[in-house]
Motif scaffolding. Structure first.
Motif, PDB file in Angstrom:
ATOM      1  N   LEU A 147       0.834  -1.209   0.000  1.00 31.06           N
ATOM      2  CA  LEU A 147       0.000   0.000   0.000  1.00 31.06           C
ATOM      3  C   LEU A 147       0.866   1.255   0.000  1.00 31.06           C
ATOM      4  O   LEU A 147       0.555   2.256  -0.673  1.00 31.06           O
ATOM      5  N   LEU A 148       1.960   1.181   0.745  1.00 32.16           N
ATOM      6  CA  LEU A 148       2.888   2.318   0.792  1.00 32.16           C
ATOM      7  C   LEU A 148       3.425   2.623  -0.611  1.00 32.16           C
ATOM      8  O   LEU A 148       3.486   3.786  -1.021  1.00 32.16           O
ATOM      9  N   ASP A 149       3.785   1.573  -1.327  1.00 31.72           N
ATOM     10  CA  ASP A 149       4.296   1.769  -2.701  1.00 31.72           C
ATOM     11  C   ASP A 149       3.220   2.383  -3.599  1.00 31.72           C
ATOM     12  O   ASP A 149       3.513   3.240  -4.442  1.00 31.72           O
ATOM     13  N   ILE A 150       1.981   1.943  -3.429  1.00 28.98           N
ATOM     14  CA  ILE A 150       0.889   2.467  -4.263  1.00 28.98           C
ATOM     15  C   ILE A 150       0.660   3.948  -3.979  1.00 28.98           C
ATOM     16  O   ILE A 150       0.607   4.777  -4.900  1.00 28.98           O
ATOM     17  N   TYR A 151       0.520   4.301  -2.702  1.00 25.76           N
ATOM     18  CA  TYR A 151       0.264   5.710  -2.356  1.00 25.76           C
ATOM     19  C   TYR A 151       1.444   6.599  -2.744  1.00 25.76           C
ATOM     20  O   TYR A 151       1.268   7.761  -3.120  1.00 25.76           O
ATOM     21  N   GLN A 152       2.640   6.035  -2.638  1.00 25.16           N
ATOM     22  CA  GLN A 152       3.834   6.796  -3.029  1.00 25.16           C
ATOM     23  C   GLN A 152       3.821   7.072  -4.525  1.00 25.16           C
ATOM     24  O   GLN A 152       4.103   8.193  -4.961  1.00 25.16           O
ATOM     25  N   SER A 153       3.492   6.055  -5.321  1.00 24.27           N
ATOM     26  CA  SER A 153       3.480   6.259  -6.775  1.00 24.27           C
ATOM     27  C   SER A 153       2.366   7.203  -7.201  1.00 24.27           C
ATOM     28  O   SER A 153       2.480   7.888  -8.212  1.00 24.27           O
ATOM     29  N   GLU A 154       1.279   7.245  -6.416  1.00 16.94           N
ATOM     30  CA  GLU A 154       0.173   8.154  -6.733  1.00 16.94           C
ATOM     31  C   GLU A 154       0.300   9.497  -6.030  1.00 16.94           C
ATOM     32  O   GLU A 154      -0.609  10.333  -6.137  1.00 16.94           O
ATOM     33  N   ARG A 155       1.401   9.687  -5.295  1.00 20.42           N
ATOM     34  CA  ARG A 155       1.687  10.935  -4.588  1.00 20.42           C
ATOM     35  C   ARG A 155       0.579  11.300  -3.596  1.00 20.42           C
ATOM     36  O   ARG A 155       0.271  12.469  -3.398  1.00 20.42           O
ATOM     37  N   GLU A 156      -0.007  10.298  -2.997  1.00 24.29           N
ATOM     38  CA  GLU A 156      -0.986  10.514  -1.925  1.00 24.29           C
ATOM     39  C   GLU A 156      -0.219  10.464  -0.608  1.00 24.29           C
ATOM     40  O   GLU A 156      -0.226   9.462   0.117  1.00 24.29           O
ATOM     41  N   TRP A 157       0.440  11.569  -0.298  1.00 25.18           N
ATOM     42  CA  TRP A 157       1.411  11.571   0.797  1.00 25.18           C
ATOM     43  C   TRP A 157       0.777  11.382   2.162  1.00 25.18           C
ATOM     44  O   TRP A 157       1.343  10.700   3.019  1.00 25.18           O
ATOM     45  N   GLN A 158      -0.388  11.981   2.404  1.00 23.88           N
ATOM     46  CA  GLN A 158      -0.988  11.835   3.730  1.00 23.88           C
ATOM     47  C   GLN A 158      -1.404  10.389   3.985  1.00 23.88           C
ATOM     48  O   GLN A 158      -1.214   9.854   5.089  1.00 23.88           O
ATOM     49  N   ARG A 159      -1.978   9.730   2.971  1.00 22.71           N
ATOM     50  CA  ARG A 159      -2.354   8.323   3.143  1.00 22.71           C
ATOM     51  C   ARG A 159      -1.091   7.471   3.321  1.00 22.71           C
ATOM     52  O   ARG A 159      -1.086   6.498   4.084  1.00 22.71           O
ATOM     53  N   ALA A 160      -0.028   7.837   2.618  1.00 20.27           N
ATOM     54  CA  ALA A 160       1.236   7.111   2.782  1.00 20.27           C
ATOM     55  C   ALA A 160       1.766   7.276   4.216  1.00 20.27           C
ATOM     56  O   ALA A 160       2.263   6.309   4.814  1.00 20.27           O
ATOM     57  N   ILE A 161       1.635   8.476   4.755  1.00 21.48           N
ATOM     58  CA  ILE A 161       2.090   8.705   6.137  1.00 21.48           C
ATOM     59  C   ILE A 161       1.275   7.852   7.110  1.00 21.48           C
ATOM     60  O   ILE A 161       1.825   7.242   8.040  1.00 21.48           O
ATOM     61  N   ASP A 162      -0.046   7.775   6.886  1.00 25.49           N
ATOM     62  CA  ASP A 162      -0.899   6.979   7.781  1.00 25.49           C
ATOM     63  C   ASP A 162      -0.492   5.504   7.765  1.00 25.49           C
ATOM     64  O   ASP A 162      -0.409   4.855   8.817  1.00 25.49           O
ATOM     65  N   VAL A 163      -0.238   4.964   6.572  1.00 28.98           N
ATOM     66  CA  VAL A 163       0.154   3.558   6.467  1.00 28.98           C
ATOM     67  C   VAL A 163       1.536   3.339   7.070  1.00 28.98           C
ATOM     68  O   VAL A 163       1.761   2.386   7.827  1.00 28.98           O
ATOM     69  N   ALA A 164       2.467   4.244   6.751  1.00 28.61           N
ATOM     70  CA  ALA A 164       3.834   4.087   7.255  1.00 28.61           C
ATOM     71  C   ALA A 164       3.870   4.177   8.781  1.00 28.61           C
ATOM     72  O   ALA A 164       4.663   3.478   9.427  1.00 28.61           O
ATOM     73  N   THR A 165       3.020   5.021   9.343  1.00 28.33           N
ATOM     74  CA  THR A 165       2.971   5.133  10.807  1.00 28.33           C
ATOM     75  C   THR A 165       2.579   3.806  11.441  1.00 28.33           C
ATOM     76  O   THR A 165       3.111   3.413  12.488  1.00 28.33           O
ATOM     77  N   ASN A 166       1.661   3.081  10.797  1.00 32.98           N
ATOM     78  CA  ASN A 166       1.268   1.772  11.317  1.00 32.98           C
ATOM     79  C   ASN A 166       2.368   0.727  11.178  1.00 32.98           C
ATOM     80  O   ASN A 166       2.316  -0.315  11.823  1.00 32.98           O
ATOM     81  N   LEU A 167       3.325   0.997  10.296  1.00 28.77           N
ATOM     82  CA  LEU A 167       4.430   0.053  10.112  1.00 28.77           C
ATOM     83  C   LEU A 167       5.558   0.279  11.115  1.00 28.77           C
ATOM     84  O   LEU A 167       6.466  -0.537  11.216  1.00 28.77           O
ATOM     85  N   MET A 168       5.495   1.402  11.818  1.00 31.59           N
ATOM     86  CA  MET A 168       6.564   1.684  12.776  1.00 31.59           C
ATOM     87  C   MET A 168       6.485   0.709  13.948  1.00 31.59           C
ATOM     88  O   MET A 168       5.398   0.310  14.366  1.00 31.59           O
ATOM     89  N   PRO A 169       7.648   0.273  14.460  1.00 29.54           N
ATOM     90  CA  PRO A 169       7.645  -0.659  15.597  1.00 29.54           C
ATOM     91  C   PRO A 169       6.998  -0.026  16.820  1.00 29.54           C
ATOM     92  O   PRO A 169       7.204   1.158  17.098  1.00 29.54           O
ATOM     93  N   ARG A 170       6.183  -0.826  17.507  1.00 26.06           N
ATOM     94  CA  ARG A 170       5.495  -0.345  18.708  1.00 26.06           C
ATOM     95  C   ARG A 170       6.348  -0.565  19.947  1.00 26.06           C
ATOM     96  O   ARG A 170       6.976  -1.605  20.101  1.00 26.06           O
ATOM     97  N   LYS A 171       6.324   0.426  20.826  1.00 27.91           N
ATOM     98  CA  LYS A 171       7.052   0.277  22.077  1.00 27.91           C
ATOM     99  C   LYS A 171       6.240  -0.572  23.054  1.00 27.91           C
ATOM    100  O   LYS A 171       5.027  -0.484  23.109  1.00 27.91           O
ATOM    101  N   THR A 172       6.945  -1.400  23.809  1.00 30.12           N
ATOM    102  CA  THR A 172       6.286  -2.227  24.809  1.00 30.12           C
ATOM    103  C   THR A 172       6.091  -1.424  26.092  1.00 30.12           C
ATOM    104  O   THR A 172       6.582  -0.294  26.230  1.00 30.12           O
ATOM    105  N   LEU A 173       5.390  -2.028  27.027  1.00 26.76           N
ATOM    106  CA  LEU A 173       5.159  -1.354  28.298  1.00 26.76           C
ATOM    107  C   LEU A 173       6.468  -1.108  29.050  1.00 26.76           C
ATOM    108  O   LEU A 173       6.556  -0.197  29.875  1.00 26.76           O
ATOM    109  N   LEU A 174       7.486  -1.923  28.747  1.00 26.95           N
ATOM    110  CA  LEU A 174       8.776  -1.760  29.420  1.00 26.95           C
ATOM    111  C   LEU A 174       9.685  -0.779  28.694  1.00 26.95           C
ATOM    112  O   LEU A 174      10.835  -0.582  29.061  1.00 26.95           O
TER     113      LEU A 174
END
Length: 401
Positions: A147-174
């Protein structure tokens, strides 16, 4: 015929033969059509007609959990060879079998989405991938990457940011981050910062400097080492008349990545000129030159010496630098300086020599990607070769710079 295709077809033929033999051992009555299709496929293969062989093998191989991987491998092979229509047909055939387990259906969905991307049918691929993100935890990250590649090729930057944010590693409680499986592709943080820069460029083009400034700060919040955000922020502040803020942003590049200092010189010169403080620029260039010498810095320093101290000093400076670090650009500038004080035949000869040097410079790339080696005359923040962000840099360390 492509060796890989022949190998794959032979592998498929062996797999089909094994499968049919296994069915025979189980004393299960097989359809009389299947063995016929199998031998027909072998005949096509031996006759050097891979297209007919592929169709025959597909017809011979029953779709079930045991043959699923073979079907998918065959479809992927066809997609890589550019036969996307046939790959789509194979993967759609898999999805027409409701008896398959959900995990295998999702795997077939992902392959079909990849087929659509290869065929340029991005809207269909997007729908499939969005469904996978919702329904398949196993295929979620791979789907988000596509999806990131698709939004990037279509220059839909905000949607790309939303998807990329979900791909970021999540911090644990520790406070730590869970180990993610190894993934291909660039670091998500770097990618997001460049998406913010793209949004900021659109705002700046519309004249919304305040909006651009906020987005560039978002880019730096994501990645403090984002050189592009600092350079663009300097340009935005310069456009707004905030020359001191512009200088502060542009001088930060020296700590982020010295290879990009040369990209800041033009705007820095304008800012210092507006402030009437060219002396500080000369001092800054001298510091950068001592620590991170490069042909563009040498040329910039020579231009400042020419304006402040005259031609003789600039020539002497360039001659010393060329002796230490020969470069075509420096030579071209030195010839230009000597032309200004020459006359007659000597001037004509220097003019001819300068034109030849300029032609040599123009025939060679000025930037190169540090990831894939793609080179070009112009700076690209998004490498056209490997599709990585922020990997193009000025070519250094060659006599042809």
């Amino acid at each position: 015929m492509n060796d890989y295709l022949v190998f794959a077809l032979l592998f498929a033929a062996i797999a089909i033969g094994w499968f049919l033999g296994r069915r025979s051992q189980r004393k299960v009555v097989a359809s009389p059509e299947l063995p016929g299709q199998y031998y027909k496929g072998l005949n096509y293969l031996l006759d050097g007609r891979p297209d007919g062989a592929i169709d025959a093998f597909i017809n011979a191989l029953e779709v079930n959990s045991e043959t699923m991987e073979t079907h998918i491998a065959l479809g992927n092979l066809l997609r890589k060879k550019g036969e996307v229509d046939r790959a789509i047909r194979i993967h759609q055939n898999l999805l027409a079998r409701p008896s398959l387990p959900r995990a295998q259906v999702h795997a077939a969905h992902l392959e079909l989405a990849r087929d659509y991307i290869s065929a340029g049918l991005l809207d269909r691929a997007e729908r499939l991938l969005l469904d996978l993100v919702e329904e398949s935890p196993q295929q979620r990250r791979a789907s988000q990457r596509h999806l990131l590649d698709i939004y990037q090729s279509e220059r839909e930057w905000q949607r790309a940011i939303d998807v990329a944010t979900n791909l970021m590693p999540r911090k644990t409680l520790l406070g730590g981050t869970p180990q993610e499986p190894a993934e291909l592709g660039q670091d998500v943080v770097t990618v997001i910062s460049h998406y913010f820069c793209e949004l900021a460029a659109e705002k700046r083009e519309l004249g919304d400097l305040q909006g651009a400034r906020g987005l560039l700060q978002d880019a730096l919040d994501q990645d403090r080492a984002c050189v592009r955000a600092s350079i663009m922020l300097g340009e935005v502040e310069c456009d707004a008349g905030n020359f001191k803020q512009a200088i502060r942003a542009l001088r930060r590049v020296r700590q982020q990545d010295p290879d990009y200092i040369s990209e800041t010189i033009g705007v820095l010169r304008r800012c210092y000129r507006e402030l009437g403080d060219e002396k500080s620029l000369r001092a800054y260039l001298r510091e950068c030159l001592e620590a991170h010498s490069s042909p563009p810095l040498v040329i910039a320093a020579a231009e400042d010496i020419l304006m402040s101290e005259g031609t003789d000093e600039a020539e002497a400076f360039l001659a010393r630098q060329l002796e230490l670090r020969p470069s075509m650009r420096g030579l071209e500038q030195l010839i230009g300086l000597q032309m200004n004080v020459s006359e007659g035949r000597a001037r004509d000869n220097l003019d001819l020599l300068q034109k030849l040097v300029v032609r040599l410079i123009e025939e060679r790339p000025a930037y190169r990607c540090s990831h894939c080696g793609f080179s070009g005359r112009h700076m690209h923040w998004f490498c056209p070769g490997c599709k990585y962000w922020g990997t193009m840099k000025t070519i250094r360390g060659t006599s042809l710079e």
